[in-house]
Scaffold this motif. Sequence first.
Motif, short mmCIF file in Angstrom:
data_model
loop_
_atom_site.label_atom_id
_atom_site.label_comp_id
_atom_site.label_asym_id
_atom_site.label_seq_id
_atom_site.Cartn_x
_atom_site.Cartn_y
_atom_site.Cartn_z
N LYS A 72 24.39 94.03 22.14
CA LYS A 72 24.74 92.85 22.93
C LYS A 72 23.51 92.38 23.70
N GLU A 73 23.51 91.10 24.02
CA GLU A 73 22.39 90.52 24.77
C GLU A 73 22.92 89.81 26.01
N THR A 74 22.18 89.91 27.10
CA THR A 74 22.58 89.24 28.33
C THR A 74 21.35 88.88 29.14
N TYR A 75 21.53 87.93 30.04
CA TYR A 75 20.49 87.58 31.00
C TYR A 75 21.02 87.92 32.39
N LEU A 76 20.34 88.83 33.07
CA LEU A 76 20.76 89.26 34.39
C LEU A 76 20.17 88.36 35.47
N PRO A 77 20.84 88.25 36.62
CA PRO A 77 20.34 87.41 37.72
C PRO A 77 19.24 88.11 38.51
#
Length: 249
Positions: free
Chosen positions: A228-233
Amino acid sequence: MYAFLSYALAAILASITLFFVALKLSKAFREAFFVRVFMPAAGSLVKDEFVAIRREVLSCLNDLESHDPELKKDGVVRVLEVGAGFGANFEFIQRKVKYWNIEPNAEFGPEFMKAAGKNPLVELERCVRGCGEDMALIPDGCFDAVVVTHLLCSVRDAKRVLGECKRVLAKGGRLLFMEHVAQPKGTWASWFQFLLDPVWELLTCGCRLNRSSGDLLKKAGFDRLELKETYLPIPAIISRHVYGCACLQ
């Protein structure tokens, strides 16, 4: 006044230069700075942003059955973590495990042991001083799971590390991972990573901002990959993450 400012500026520049020379030339200084200064400062800013991902990744242990009949009977799995650092993953382990760690930086030792002692489900079997590229002291096919979090970015040869992880995994074993990765090519964030990478590498004991660890995982030869891929704050240089589980059949 002008002379004073000139001397002050010269002193500051000289101090900065000496600091980076020391980082470049002394492995012991790099390791101590990273563990005692950089990690606590960075962790205080971004640690909470990793909680949800760590919990999801470590939950992949929950339904895993050991390849070892004795451990299976007791509902236990044997886990190797490569580069556990301060032991940030311990609090997310929710089942009984027999735990091994391989770690090159001895500076992490005291805090790692404290973290390990806080989770009664974790039985610390062995700690090995070494690096992920060469786990010769660890036998083939003896682990039900291998955990790597924020590791592939900082090793010299990530492809070799993944090969070693496959070697020590038992049939049916799982590689659990969470890694920050390079931003998409052509974006301003990717250029920022490129510009900062040489300095960042010195400050962080070899961490590379622009390593495409997701691509390496896809090419590592696991039988099944859930990525999975995500962009964290968090700051863009480390905001893009991949995480999940890779399995051997």
